[in-house]
Design a protein around this motif. Sequence first.
Motif, PDB file in Angstrom:
ATOM      1  N   HIS A  76       1.251  -1.087  -0.036  1.00 10.83           N
ATOM      2  CA  HIS A  76      -0.078   0.009  -0.121  1.00 10.83           C
ATOM      3  C   HIS A  76       0.361   1.085   0.017  1.00 10.83           C
ATOM      4  O   HIS A  76       0.730   1.897  -0.629  1.00 10.83           O
ATOM      5  N   ALA A  77       2.053   1.160   0.611  1.00 12.34           N
ATOM      6  CA  ALA A  77       2.662   2.578   0.802  1.00 12.34           C
ATOM      7  C   ALA A  77       3.433   2.620  -0.226  1.00 12.34           C
ATOM      8  O   ALA A  77       3.681   3.843  -0.602  1.00 12.34           O
ATOM      9  N   LEU A  78       4.199   1.820  -1.016  1.00 11.93           N
ATOM     10  CA  LEU A  78       4.988   1.314  -2.184  1.00 11.93           C
ATOM     11  C   LEU A  78       3.892   2.364  -3.254  1.00 11.93           C
ATOM     12  O   LEU A  78       4.606   2.651  -4.137  1.00 11.93           O
ATOM     13  N   THR A  79       2.611   1.536  -3.239  1.00 14.46           N
ATOM     14  CA  THR A  79       2.007   2.143  -4.204  1.00 14.46           C
ATOM     15  C   THR A  79       1.227   4.069  -3.884  1.00 14.46           C
ATOM     16  O   THR A  79       1.523   4.666  -5.259  1.00 14.46           O
ATOM     17  N   ALA A  80       1.701   4.550  -3.299  1.00 19.16           N
ATOM     18  CA  ALA A  80       1.542   5.754  -3.202  1.00 19.16           C
ATOM     19  C   ALA A  80       2.319   6.576  -3.020  1.00 19.16           C
ATOM     20  O   ALA A  80       2.350   7.444  -3.577  1.00 19.16           O
ATOM     21  N   ALA A  81       3.491   6.282  -2.560  1.00 21.36           N
ATOM     22  CA  ALA A  81       5.102   6.270  -3.136  1.00 21.36           C
ATOM     23  C   ALA A  81       4.379   6.817  -4.764  1.00 21.36           C
ATOM     24  O   ALA A  81       5.599   7.681  -5.205  1.00 21.36           O
ATOM     25  N   ALA A  82       4.616   4.961  -5.419  1.00 24.22           N
ATOM     26  CA  ALA A  82       5.002   5.524  -7.243  1.00 24.22           C
ATOM     27  C   ALA A  82       4.374   6.393  -7.263  1.00 24.22           C
ATOM     28  O   ALA A  82       4.532   6.781  -8.410  1.00 24.22           O
ATOM     29  N   ALA A  83       2.645   6.547  -7.339  1.00 25.64           N
ATOM     30  CA  ALA A  83       1.741   7.400  -7.788  1.00 25.64           C
ATOM     31  C   ALA A  83       2.441   8.911  -7.477  1.00 25.64           C
ATOM     32  O   ALA A  83       2.561   9.852  -7.822  1.00 25.64           O
ATOM     33  N   GLU A  84       2.873   9.426  -6.053  1.00 21.76           N
ATOM     34  CA  GLU A  84       2.948  10.743  -5.842  1.00 21.76           C
ATOM     35  C   GLU A  84       4.357  10.363  -6.584  1.00 21.76           C
ATOM     36  O   GLU A  84       4.263  12.059  -7.193  1.00 21.76           O
ATOM     37  N   VAL A  85       5.437   9.848  -7.072  1.00 26.61           N
ATOM     38  CA  VAL A  85       6.389  10.661  -8.401  1.00 26.61           C
ATOM     39  C   VAL A  85       5.832  10.779  -9.874  1.00 26.61           C
ATOM     40  O   VAL A  85       5.978  10.840 -10.650  1.00 26.61           O
ATOM     41  N   GLY A  86       4.518  10.262  -9.860  1.00 28.89           N
ATOM     42  CA  GLY A  86       3.699  10.679 -11.096  1.00 28.89           C
ATOM     43  C   GLY A  86       3.617   9.306 -11.711  1.00 28.89           C
ATOM     44  O   GLY A  86       3.151  10.120 -13.188  1.00 28.89           O
ATOM     45  N   ALA A  87       3.533   7.850 -11.430  1.00 30.84           N
ATOM     46  CA  ALA A  87       3.953   6.332 -11.791  1.00 30.84           C
ATOM     47  C   ALA A  87       2.362   6.176 -11.819  1.00 30.84           C
ATOM     48  O   ALA A  87       1.553   6.757 -11.467  1.00 30.84           O
ATOM     49  N   LEU A  88       1.331   5.437 -12.917  1.00 29.63           N
ATOM     50  CA  LEU A  88       0.138   4.520 -13.130  1.00 29.63           C
ATOM     51  C   LEU A  88       0.486   3.965 -11.689  1.00 29.63           C
ATOM     52  O   LEU A  88       1.010   2.271 -12.586  1.00 29.63           O
ATOM     53  N   ALA A  89       0.398   3.673 -11.115  1.00 28.56           N
ATOM     54  CA  ALA A  89       0.786   2.615  -9.904  1.00 28.56           C
ATOM     55  C   ALA A  89      -0.399   1.327 -10.076  1.00 28.56           C
ATOM     56  O   ALA A  89      -1.506   1.742  -9.433  1.00 28.56           O
ATOM     57  N   TYR A  90       0.067   0.423  -9.858  1.00 29.54           N
ATOM     58  CA  TYR A  90      -1.199  -0.876  -9.642  1.00 29.54           C
ATOM     59  C   TYR A  90      -0.852  -1.356  -8.689  1.00 29.54           C
ATOM     60  O   TYR A  90       0.417  -2.329  -8.682  1.00 29.54           O
ATOM     61  N   ARG A  91      -1.718  -1.889  -7.180  1.00 26.69           N
ATOM     62  CA  ARG A  91      -0.629  -2.751  -6.269  1.00 26.69           C
ATOM     63  C   ARG A  91      -1.574  -4.172  -6.287  1.00 26.69           C
ATOM     64  O   ARG A  91      -3.112  -4.203  -6.658  1.00 26.69           O
ATOM     65  N   VAL A  92      -0.986  -5.222  -6.695  1.00 24.96           N
ATOM     66  CA  VAL A  92      -1.092  -6.460  -6.797  1.00 24.96           C
ATOM     67  C   VAL A  92      -2.112  -7.473  -6.132  1.00 24.96           C
ATOM     68  O   VAL A  92      -2.648  -7.747  -5.567  1.00 24.96           O
ATOM     69  N   GLY A  93      -0.778  -6.874  -4.753  1.00 21.98           N
ATOM     70  CA  GLY A  93      -1.823  -7.102  -3.219  1.00 21.98           C
ATOM     71  C   GLY A  93      -0.551  -8.216  -3.081  1.00 21.98           C
ATOM     72  O   GLY A  93       0.757  -7.855  -2.505  1.00 21.98           O
ATOM     73  N   ILE A  94      -0.491  -9.763  -2.829  1.00 22.97           N
ATOM     74  CA  ILE A  94       0.235 -10.764  -1.980  1.00 22.97           C
ATOM     75  C   ILE A  94       0.375 -12.337  -2.559  1.00 22.97           C
ATOM     76  O   ILE A  94      -0.636 -12.475  -2.901  1.00 22.97           O
ATOM     77  N   CYS A  95       2.000 -12.086  -2.764  1.00 23.21           N
ATOM     78  CA  CYS A  95       2.261 -13.309  -3.157  1.00 23.21           C
ATOM     79  C   CYS A  95       3.022 -14.162  -2.082  1.00 23.21           C
ATOM     80  O   CYS A  95       3.818 -14.011  -1.396  1.00 23.21           O
ATOM     81  N   ASP A  96       2.420 -15.602  -1.934  1.00 20.57           N
ATOM     82  CA  ASP A  96       2.718 -16.129  -0.941  1.00 20.57           C
ATOM     83  C   ASP A  96       4.544 -16.567  -1.655  1.00 20.57           C
ATOM     84  O   ASP A  96       5.027 -16.401  -3.050  1.00 20.57           O
ATOM     85  N   ASP A  97       5.326 -17.452  -0.309  1.00 16.84           N
ATOM     86  CA  ASP A  97       6.741 -17.770  -0.997  1.00 16.84           C
ATOM     87  C   ASP A  97       6.459 -19.080  -1.550  1.00 16.84           C
ATOM     88  O   ASP A  97       7.171 -20.089  -1.397  1.00 16.84           O
ATOM     89  N   ASP A  98       5.783 -18.610  -2.930  1.00 21.22           N
ATOM     90  CA  ASP A  98       6.063 -20.216  -3.741  1.00 21.22           C
ATOM     91  C   ASP A  98       6.833 -19.600  -5.494  1.00 21.22           C
ATOM     92  O   ASP A  98       6.048 -19.074  -5.234  1.00 21.22           O
ATOM     93  N   PRO A  99       7.748 -20.625  -5.322  1.00 20.55           N
ATOM     94  CA  PRO A  99       8.459 -20.659  -6.358  1.00 20.55           C
ATOM     95  C   PRO A  99       7.460 -19.958  -8.308  1.00 20.55           C
ATOM     96  O   PRO A  99       7.418 -19.261  -8.324  1.00 20.55           O
ATOM     97  N   GLU A 100       7.423 -21.073  -8.198  1.00 17.49           N
ATOM     98  CA  GLU A 100       6.405 -21.273  -9.432  1.00 17.49           C
ATOM     99  C   GLU A 100       4.926 -20.326  -9.329  1.00 17.49           C
ATOM    100  O   GLU A 100       4.660 -19.077 -10.255  1.00 17.49           O
TER     101      GLU A 100
END
Length: 437
Positions: free
Chosen positions: A231-255
């Motif tokens: 959430h914080a990094l999505t806001a930080a990217a938007a503050e820079v002017g990026a089109l920011a998309y938060r995918v969410g949480i990914c478990d520690d699963d290699p594949e």
Amino acid sequence: MTATADAEAAANELTPLADYLGSVLRRLRALPPLDLDLTQAHGNVLAEDVVAPHAFPAFDQAAVDGYAARWEDISGGGRGPSYVPAPSGTPGGRSIRLNVVGDLGAASWRPVRLTPGSCFSVAAGAPLPVAADVVVPVEWTDQGMAAVEIFRTPKRGYGVRRAGEELPAGTLLARAGTYVSPALVAVFAATGIGHVVVRPSPRVVIVATGDELVDVGRGSQPGQVVDANSHALTAAAAEVGALAYRVGICDDDPEGLRGLLEDQTLRADLIITTGGTGTGPGDMVRRILSRREGGRAGPVTFTDVALYPGTALGFGTVGAEEVPVVCLPGDPGAALIGFEVLARPAIQLLAGAEPVFRPSVRAHLLETVSSPAGLREFRPAHVAERRGGGYTVQPLSGGPFTLSGLAEANGLLVLGERVTTAAAGSTVDVLLLDRRR
């Protein structure tokens, strides 16, 4: 060997931050330019110089509401005007009367000419009659309709805007690399520009990794950590002017991680992951993305950088399109500092913005602070302007890992690798954060 000597020896094995940033940023290129409608260009960066195709103003016009006249008529040099007694209290004791031969508004288009002793009633923005070289403000007259009495004589040229006076045709309006602000949009429109060539806003995808993560809206429990980072990094990217998309949480699963990153390359110009960059048993991102396959190094290189907080950073590319990926630590404070020093400059570079780094100032330190040997520390601080010029900086309590300090900070105090103690009263570098308060 003492503990201090051990720490210094370990720090000497780390990559200097400046060297690391240089190696990363040299691998990035600004995004290909786009021709955008003017209304869509705001917030982007120009990809080429912009030159005015037409002058502004486009024609001689009135700058104020009033009466367009010949200055020689109202100054007493002409033969046309008649002089009449002025109201009591009027400087000079007399006024000038001119015949009002017409009205001109901003939409008037027929050319007209003044004759001696006459004037036109004009609105601000109206084209000037031929031979007019002054506009008398309404409040300096009796506001007459058929004839007007003028009680004060303005200087020649008052209330007049000549064609091209502000921006002649051919003027360089903005250079490549300039941020398109609302005011610049107005300048472009006023000089006849409807399209500009810009660098598109980078599309940035943010992914938080870790089996322990849970989404916001609840408190952390043993074995669970609320995902603040994405959430914080999505806001930080938007503050820079990026089109920011938060995918969410990914478990520690290699594949699962590989598949998620591959999918996101279809809509991303940059991917940011957070968590798993260290060398511990649960740091799967580093293990997965740096794994050698078929004799080749992994797509992402992880480097232990002389940075505090958060020494472990990753950078590389993923997918057939070789989309850049930045891997930041999982600690929220370290992730935000990592974003400032690595991800933010990368976004700026992709956007074609100059400079890519935040502005910095030299400031008077108000409190003695210590810093780890061999590491470049970024510490939340409050910076203020001093009376008479210059700045002061107050380190915020808790050090660089505290989220509350980062939330309050309007600057980041920077302590170099060789600094172990900075005394109160010394001069230090401070990065200025563009927080809106």
